[in-house]
Design an enzyme around this catalytic site. Structure first.
Site, short mmCIF file in Angstrom:
data_model
loop_
_atom_site.label_atom_id
_atom_site.label_comp_id
_atom_site.label_asym_id
_atom_site.label_seq_id
_atom_site.Cartn_x
_atom_site.Cartn_y
_atom_site.Cartn_z
N HIS A 62 -89.51 53.02 -7.82
CA HIS A 62 -88.80 52.85 -9.02
C HIS A 62 -88.84 51.61 -9.78
O HIS A 62 -89.55 50.63 -9.21
CB HIS A 62 -87.36 53.46 -8.88
CG HIS A 62 -87.19 54.72 -8.20
ND1 HIS A 62 -87.90 55.95 -8.60
CD2 HIS A 62 -86.92 54.96 -7.07
CE1 HIS A 62 -87.83 56.84 -7.90
NE2 HIS A 62 -87.12 56.43 -6.88
N GLU A 231 -88.22 57.64 3.23
CA GLU A 231 -86.97 57.77 2.73
C GLU A 231 -85.95 57.31 3.59
O GLU A 231 -85.72 57.64 4.77
CB GLU A 231 -86.54 59.14 2.38
CG GLU A 231 -87.59 59.68 1.18
CD GLU A 231 -87.11 59.31 -0.29
OE1 GLU A 231 -85.83 58.63 -0.30
OE2 GLU A 231 -87.49 59.90 -1.30
#
Length: 267
Positions: A62, A231
């Site tokens: 991101h 993650e």
């Protein structure tokens, strides 16, 4: 988008970093190396004192400006397997508002600082934490064009269930090229093992035993280099959010990820 790559040597207690490509170091990106970190296996060949031992691409997911540029990040880009996906997304955050993009950025640069002490050249997929993108296909291209020995994308999840907790590691499956086969699986396994050794629990809601193969992640599908995505945990879980918002907790994640990369490179 300019790409930044750095190598470093540890002289006494000062990390000396040199950045190529004419790009100045990003303010706040230098992270202190931890007092201890895992070293490569003794079976690894000793690196040359004048050349990087390897090149690694770190992809902090991101970016801080994504949320205010929806038209840019929503444009479709190639995602592999004949599919398209949005250029990027905003990422998630803790319930207290600590954003994933900031977590990813901080952990990636802590990992890079550790790798630099081992003469690993580090390339980051973005130059700052305030910009937009780059798109997921551009991030994959950075690893491919650099000839990276390993590409590691760093993320955190945002499950709505507060009981969901733990990390998982993904690689592209079924593989689309040789690098996505055994090399990427080995990298994913090394990341899983190092995070587990570092005291982090495996996911109780996605994947099996900390591994979650996927066919829908553009950065992995488009990679021609060994690549995995981690993650680190669920930002909506209060215990994991506390670890992620703590500098000491982020250093723990970085120590484990760096140890995994060094282990992979030593094979």
């Amino acid at each position: 988008m300019r790409w930044r790559s750095c190598t470093g040597l540890l002289a006494g207690s000062v990390l000396l970093a040199a950045c190529s490509g004419g790009v100045s170091p990003v303010a706040g990106s230098a992270m202190p190396a931890p007092a201890s970190s895992a070293a490569p296996s003794s079976t690894a060949a000793a690196p040359s004192p004048t050349a990087p031992a390897a090149l690694v691409v770190l992809d902090p997911g991101h970016n801080g400006g994504n949320a205010s540029h929806s038209s840019e990040i929503n444009k479709p880009v190639p995602a592999g397997r004949g599919e398209t996906k949005p250029c990027n997304t905003t990422g998630t955050s803790t319930n207290g508002g600590y954003p994933e993009h900031a977590f990813n950025w901080d952990v990636a640069h802590r990992v890079g600082a550790i790798l630099s002490t081992h003469r690993i050249q580090v390339v980051y997929s973005r130059d700052d934490d305030t910009g937009v993108g780059p798109c997921v296909d551009e991030r994959a291209a950075r690893g491919n064009e650099s000839g990276a020995a390993a590409v590691v994308s760093i993320h955190a999840d945002g499950s709505d269930s507060s009981r969901a907790r733990g990390f998982h590691v993904s690689y592209s499956n079924p593989p689309l090229n040789a690098a996505q086969g055994r090399p990427s699986i080995t990298l994913a396994d090394d990341l899983r093992d190092a995070l587990r050794t570092g005291g982090f629990p495996t996911s109780n809601y996605l994947g099996t035993d900390g591994i979650y193969p996927r066919d829908d992640l553009a950065g992995l599908n488009l990679s021609t280099r060994p690549a995995a995505l981690v993650e680190c945990g669920n930002m909506r879980n209060s215990a994991e959010a506390a670890t992620m918002t703590s500098p000491a907790g982020r250093q723990r994640y970085a120590d484990a990820i760096a140890a995994a990369i060094l282990r992979y490179l030593s094979r």
